[in-house]
Design a protein around this motif. Structure first.
Motif, PDB file in Angstrom:
ATOM      1  N   GLY A 176      19.459  20.946 132.723  1.00 52.59           N
ATOM      2  CA  GLY A 176      19.603  20.930 131.266  1.00 52.59           C
ATOM      3  C   GLY A 176      19.515  19.530 130.690  1.00 52.59           C
ATOM      4  O   GLY A 176      18.807  19.282 129.714  1.00 52.59           O
ATOM      5  N   HIS A 177      20.244  18.595 131.283  1.00 55.45           N
ATOM      6  CA  HIS A 177      20.211  17.220 130.787  1.00 55.45           C
ATOM      7  C   HIS A 177      18.876  16.542 131.073  1.00 55.45           C
ATOM      8  O   HIS A 177      18.303  15.886 130.200  1.00 55.45           O
ATOM      9  N   ALA A 178      18.368  16.687 132.305  1.00 57.08           N
ATOM     10  CA  ALA A 178      17.164  15.959 132.692  1.00 57.08           C
ATOM     11  C   ALA A 178      15.908  16.514 132.033  1.00 57.08           C
ATOM     12  O   ALA A 178      14.988  15.759 131.734  1.00 57.08           O
ATOM     13  N   ILE A 179      15.873  17.808 131.787  1.00 54.58           N
ATOM     14  CA  ILE A 179      14.659  18.385 131.198  1.00 54.58           C
ATOM     15  C   ILE A 179      14.802  18.523 129.688  1.00 54.58           C
ATOM     16  O   ILE A 179      14.052  17.931 128.923  1.00 54.58           O
ATOM     17  N   THR A 180      15.785  19.277 129.230  1.00 54.93           N
ATOM     18  CA  THR A 180      15.937  19.479 127.789  1.00 54.93           C
ATOM     19  C   THR A 180      16.477  18.238 127.094  1.00 54.93           C
ATOM     20  O   THR A 180      15.939  17.799 126.078  1.00 54.93           O
ATOM     21  N   GLY A 181      17.554  17.680 127.631  1.00 54.83           N
ATOM     22  CA  GLY A 181      18.193  16.547 126.971  1.00 54.83           C
ATOM     23  C   GLY A 181      17.303  15.329 126.864  1.00 54.83           C
ATOM     24  O   GLY A 181      17.209  14.696 125.800  1.00 54.83           O
ATOM     25  N   LEU A 182      16.634  14.969 127.944  1.00 56.34           N
ATOM     26  CA  LEU A 182      15.756  13.796 127.902  1.00 56.34           C
ATOM     27  C   LEU A 182      14.523  14.043 127.051  1.00 56.34           C
ATOM     28  O   LEU A 182      14.065  13.133 126.352  1.00 56.34           O
ATOM     29  N   SER A 183      13.986  15.272 127.079  1.00 65.80           N
ATOM     30  CA  SER A 183      12.790  15.539 126.277  1.00 65.80           C
ATOM     31  C   SER A 183      13.095  15.551 124.789  1.00 65.80           C
ATOM     32  O   SER A 183      12.211  15.333 123.972  1.00 65.80           O
ATOM     33  N   SER A 184      14.362  15.785 124.438  1.00 66.62           N
ATOM     34  CA  SER A 184      14.735  15.721 123.026  1.00 66.62           C
ATOM     35  C   SER A 184      15.443  14.402 122.687  1.00 66.62           C
ATOM     36  O   SER A 184      16.065  14.279 121.646  1.00 66.62           O
ATOM     37  N   LEU A 185      15.324  13.422 123.583  1.00 64.88           N
ATOM     38  CA  LEU A 185      15.803  12.047 123.377  1.00 64.88           C
ATOM     39  C   LEU A 185      17.298  11.963 123.066  1.00 64.88           C
ATOM     40  O   LEU A 185      17.712  11.205 122.194  1.00 64.88           O
ATOM     41  N   GLN A 186      18.112  12.697 123.806  1.00 63.86           N
ATOM     42  CA  GLN A 186      19.549  12.674 123.601  1.00 63.86           C
ATOM     43  C   GLN A 186      20.180  11.602 124.492  1.00 63.86           C
ATOM     44  O   GLN A 186      20.040  11.643 125.720  1.00 63.86           O
ATOM     45  N   LEU A 187      20.882  10.660 123.895  1.00 65.49           N
ATOM     46  CA  LEU A 187      21.527   9.585 124.639  1.00 65.49           C
ATOM     47  C   LEU A 187      22.555  10.108 125.643  1.00 65.49           C
ATOM     48  O   LEU A 187      22.593   9.631 126.784  1.00 65.49           O
ATOM     49  N   PRO A 188      23.399  11.096 125.292  1.00 65.74           N
ATOM     50  CA  PRO A 188      24.330  11.621 126.299  1.00 65.74           C
ATOM     51  C   PRO A 188      23.623  12.165 127.542  1.00 65.74           C
ATOM     52  O   PRO A 188      24.133  12.046 128.654  1.00 65.74           O
ATOM     53  N   SER A 189      22.446  12.751 127.364  1.00 67.42           N
ATOM     54  CA  SER A 189      21.703  13.261 128.515  1.00 67.42           C
ATOM     55  C   SER A 189      21.185  12.115 129.378  1.00 67.42           C
ATOM     56  O   SER A 189      21.186  12.209 130.607  1.00 67.42           O
ATOM     57  N   LEU A 190      20.749  11.032 128.748  1.00 70.43           N
ATOM     58  CA  LEU A 190      20.309   9.869 129.521  1.00 70.43           C
ATOM     59  C   LEU A 190      21.465   9.309 130.342  1.00 70.43           C
ATOM     60  O   LEU A 190      21.313   9.016 131.536  1.00 70.43           O
ATOM     61  N   ILE A 191      22.634   9.219 129.721  1.00 71.21           N
ATOM     62  CA  ILE A 191      23.818   8.729 130.435  1.00 71.21           C
ATOM     63  C   ILE A 191      24.178   9.681 131.574  1.00 71.21           C
ATOM     64  O   ILE A 191      24.490   9.248 132.685  1.00 71.21           O
ATOM     65  N   ALA A 192      24.111  10.986 131.323  1.00 73.87           N
ATOM     66  CA  ALA A 192      24.425  11.974 132.362  1.00 73.87           C
ATOM     67  C   ALA A 192      23.437  11.875 133.520  1.00 73.87           C
ATOM     68  O   ALA A 192      23.839  11.905 134.690  1.00 73.87           O
ATOM     69  N   VAL A 193      22.155  11.740 133.227  1.00 73.27           N
ATOM     70  CA  VAL A 193      21.146  11.662 134.285  1.00 73.27           C
ATOM     71  C   VAL A 193      21.344  10.396 135.114  1.00 73.27           C
ATOM     72  O   VAL A 193      21.227  10.426 136.347  1.00 73.27           O
ATOM     73  N   LEU A 228      11.860  23.714 122.263  1.00 73.13           N
ATOM     74  CA  LEU A 228      12.386  22.886 121.175  1.00 73.13           C
ATOM     75  C   LEU A 228      11.917  23.404 119.820  1.00 73.13           C
ATOM     76  O   LEU A 228      12.674  23.413 118.847  1.00 73.13           O
ATOM     77  N   TYR A 229      10.679  23.841 119.742  1.00 76.91           N
ATOM     78  CA  TYR A 229      10.134  24.361 118.491  1.00 76.91           C
ATOM     79  C   TYR A 229      10.928  25.573 118.002  1.00 76.91           C
ATOM     80  O   TYR A 229      11.184  25.724 116.812  1.00 76.91           O
ATOM     81  N   PHE A 230      11.318  26.429 118.936  1.00 74.84           N
ATOM     82  CA  PHE A 230      12.072  27.629 118.567  1.00 74.84           C
ATOM     83  C   PHE A 230      13.584  27.415 118.604  1.00 74.84           C
ATOM     84  O   PHE A 230      14.352  28.366 118.519  1.00 74.84           O
ATOM     85  N   GLY A 231      14.019  26.144 118.759  1.00 73.07           N
ATOM     86  CA  GLY A 231      15.442  25.833 118.718  1.00 73.07           C
ATOM     87  C   GLY A 231      16.212  26.273 119.939  1.00 73.07           C
ATOM     88  O   GLY A 231      17.417  26.535 119.861  1.00 73.07           O
ATOM     89  N   ARG A 232      15.563  26.356 121.058  1.00 71.99           N
ATOM     90  CA  ARG A 232      16.202  26.786 122.306  1.00 71.99           C
ATOM     91  C   ARG A 232      16.375  25.587 123.231  1.00 71.99           C
ATOM     92  O   ARG A 232      15.701  24.576 123.099  1.00 71.99           O
ATOM     93  N   THR A 233      17.280  25.733 124.187  1.00 78.29           N
ATOM     94  CA  THR A 233      17.470  24.709 125.205  1.00 78.29           C
ATOM     95  C   THR A 233      17.334  25.346 126.580  1.00 78.29           C
ATOM     96  O   THR A 233      17.456  26.559 126.725  1.00 78.29           O
TER      97      THR A 233
END
Length: 186
Positions: free
Chosen positions: A150-167, A25-30
């Protein structure tokens, strides 16, 4: 001297995963495996025919290390860190349920040969399951905008609502599969 290998405890793997995600996340990667497949398709020239694969894949080369790491990590885990076991401690209820589905020798191996042997894979049912399952996974990944990792690790760790819905959808789909569809197939 005999060493008994155990999985790393949660208090080691959890912080390691957190450090990796913070760094990404610090380096802008997913992180996600489906983006690697897209990159591999773009490298092979799929962008000439399909617009989805027409992008600057060279900017994603770093992510292919994830694929290499998954392959190398699987090899190391299986051949160097595995504790070959002849019996897996399962509850009697689980053994009874799996026997009812037609699985023999439950708990004698990590994966049941009724599903993971070459005979099972190359049967008509096995090939149909692979084709239909592959299509559904590909469609679901594209529709959800990423894969489970991608959704469960990156998306949830960056607090993305679409990732929570996907998971939540992934878990609901898994429950529906195992409790409703799986008994019909097997």
């Amino acid at each position: 001297m005999e060493y008994i290998l155990e999985p790393w405890p949660w208090y080691v793997t959890g912080p390691l995963l957190a450090i990796i995600m913070f760094t990404l996340l610090y380096f802008g990667r997913t992180f996600g495996m489906s983006s690697n497949l897209r990159t591999l398709c773009a490298i092979s020239g799929a962008g000439k025919r399909v617009e989805f694969f027409k992008f600057d894949w060279k900017s994603q080369r770093w992510n292919l290390v994830v694929v290499l790491g998954a392959i190398l990590g699987g090899f190391i885990a299986h051949y160097l860190l595995s504790n070959p076991t002849t019996h897996i401690n399962l509850s009697e209820t689980t053994i009874k349920d799996l026997n009812a589905y037609g699985f023999n020798n439950v708990g004698q191996s990590l994966v049941p040969p009724e599903l993971f042997s070459w005979d099972a894979v190359f049967s008509l049912k096995g090939i149909l399951i692979l084709i239909v399952g592959g299509f559904l996974v590909g469609f679901g990944t594209r529709y959800a905008g990423g894969c489970t990792s991608g959704h469960a690790i990156t998306g949830l760790s960056s607090l993305q609502l679409p990732s929570l819905i996907a998971v939540i959808g992934f878990f609901a789909g898994g429950l529906i599969m195992i409790h409703l569809i799986y008994p019909i197939l097997f």
